[in-house]
Design a protein around this motif. Structure first.
Motif, PDB file in Angstrom:
ATOM      1  N   UNK A 176       0.874  -1.309  -0.015  1.00  0.00           N
ATOM      2  CA  UNK A 176       0.097  -0.025  -0.059  1.00  0.00           C
ATOM      3  C   UNK A 176       0.843   1.356   0.053  1.00  0.00           C
ATOM      4  N   UNK A 177       0.660   2.178  -0.715  1.00  0.00           N
ATOM      5  CA  UNK A 177       1.433   3.393  -0.820  1.00  0.00           C
ATOM      6  C   UNK A 177       0.742   4.561  -0.042  1.00  0.00           C
ATOM      7  N   UNK A 178       0.603   4.638   1.114  1.00  0.00           N
ATOM      8  CA  UNK A 178       0.165   5.643   1.655  1.00  0.00           C
ATOM      9  C   UNK A 178       1.154   6.651   1.992  1.00  0.00           C
ATOM     10  N   UNK A 179       1.406   7.917   1.514  1.00  0.00           N
ATOM     11  CA  UNK A 179       2.479   8.732   1.758  1.00  0.00           C
ATOM     12  C   UNK A 179       2.470   9.330   3.150  1.00  0.00           C
ATOM     13  N   UNK A 223      -9.767   4.664   4.307  1.00  0.00           N
ATOM     14  CA  UNK A 223     -10.196   4.030   5.828  1.00  0.00           C
ATOM     15  C   UNK A 223      -9.381   4.136   6.874  1.00  0.00           C
ATOM     16  N   UNK A 224      -7.942   3.697   6.316  1.00  0.00           N
ATOM     17  CA  UNK A 224      -6.887   3.798   7.412  1.00  0.00           C
ATOM     18  C   UNK A 224      -6.623   5.306   7.909  1.00  0.00           C
ATOM     19  N   UNK A 225      -6.743   6.082   6.695  1.00  0.00           N
ATOM     20  CA  UNK A 225      -6.642   7.719   7.319  1.00  0.00           C
ATOM     21  C   UNK A 225      -7.814   7.973   8.292  1.00  0.00           C
ATOM     22  N   UNK A 226      -8.726   7.833   7.901  1.00  0.00           N
ATOM     23  CA  UNK A 226      -9.826   8.010   9.031  1.00  0.00           C
ATOM     24  C   UNK A 226      -9.709   7.655  10.112  1.00  0.00           C
ATOM     25  N   UNK A 247     -19.875   6.442  10.794  1.00  0.00           N
ATOM     26  CA  UNK A 247     -20.413   5.158  10.780  1.00  0.00           C
ATOM     27  C   UNK A 247     -19.222   4.279  11.099  1.00  0.00           C
ATOM     28  N   UNK A 248     -18.318   4.315  12.091  1.00  0.00           N
ATOM     29  CA  UNK A 248     -17.260   3.555  12.110  1.00  0.00           C
ATOM     30  C   UNK A 248     -17.280   2.064  11.929  1.00  0.00           C
ATOM     31  N   UNK A 249     -18.454   1.276  12.426  1.00  0.00           N
ATOM     32  CA  UNK A 249     -18.648  -0.067  12.022  1.00  0.00           C
ATOM     33  C   UNK A 249     -18.891  -0.445  10.552  1.00  0.00           C
ATOM     34  N   UNK A 250     -19.352   0.344   9.822  1.00  0.00           N
ATOM     35  CA  UNK A 250     -19.675   0.020   8.428  1.00  0.00           C
ATOM     36  C   UNK A 250     -18.152   0.311   7.582  1.00  0.00           C
ATOM     37  N   UNK A 251     -17.105   1.508   8.266  1.00  0.00           N
ATOM     38  CA  UNK A 251     -15.950   1.834   7.679  1.00  0.00           C
ATOM     39  C   UNK A 251     -15.071   0.713   8.112  1.00  0.00           C
ATOM     40  N   UNK A 252     -15.155   0.092   9.150  1.00  0.00           N
ATOM     41  CA  UNK A 252     -14.299  -1.227   9.428  1.00  0.00           C
ATOM     42  C   UNK A 252     -14.617  -2.454   8.527  1.00  0.00           C
ATOM     43  N   UNK A 253     -15.894  -2.391   8.383  1.00  0.00           N
ATOM     44  CA  UNK A 253     -16.416  -3.694   7.418  1.00  0.00           C
ATOM     45  C   UNK A 253     -15.809  -3.256   6.000  1.00  0.00           C
ATOM     46  N   UNK A 254     -15.947  -2.249   5.499  1.00  0.00           N
ATOM     47  CA  UNK A 254     -15.481  -1.891   4.186  1.00  0.00           C
ATOM     48  C   UNK A 254     -14.084  -2.081   4.012  1.00  0.00           C
TER      49      UNK A 254
END
Length: 130
Positions: A1-4, A46-49, A108-115
């Motif tokens: 993954x290329x998160x800068x 999602x990881x940034x959030x 919606x943190x649960x939906x974000x984690x599921x996504x």
């Protein structure tokens, strides 16, 4: 993954505006994008959030609600005074605050984690570029 570093997300920033919208909506709904490139962008977003501070996430959740309540109270006084401009501005604040709850994945943190998990699975199925 290329998160800068520095808060930029290369995968997400490389997408068109419509694709950014689709990726964000997938996070809100708790789904993974079907396109592997979009899935990688969804993982990065999602990881940034999720890496945001607790106080920031609290502000994202509660500030619009406070603004909606205050604008609603102000709307009542604008109706009594007959001030159409203030009534219009309060309606805009209420509308934008409501949209914040509908469209922001942090709400919606649960939906974000599921996504996030589903997007990781989609992104893992693609061959890595060499």
């Amino acid at each position: 993954m290329m998160v800068s570093t520095g808060g930029e997300i290369k995968e997400f920033e490389a997408l068109s505006y419509m694709d950014k919208w689709r990726v964000s909506r997938c996070l809100v709904r708790g789904e993974a994008p079907e396109d592997p490139a979009k899935a990688v962008a969804a993982v990065a977003l999602a990881e940034k959030y999720q890496s945001q501070s607790h106080s920031y996430r609290g502000a994202i959740l509660w500030l619009p609600l406070v603004l909606i309540v205050l604008a609603s109270i102000s709307t009542i006084f604008a109706l009594i005074d007959g001030n159409e401009l203030r009534l219009l501005m309060n309606a805009l604040i209420i509308l934008l605050g409501g949209l914040q709850y509908v469209m922001n994945p942090i709400v919606r943190p649960k939906n974000m984690a599921r996504s996030l998990e589903a997007s990781r699975r989609v992104a893992a199925t693609t061959p890595s570029p060499r």
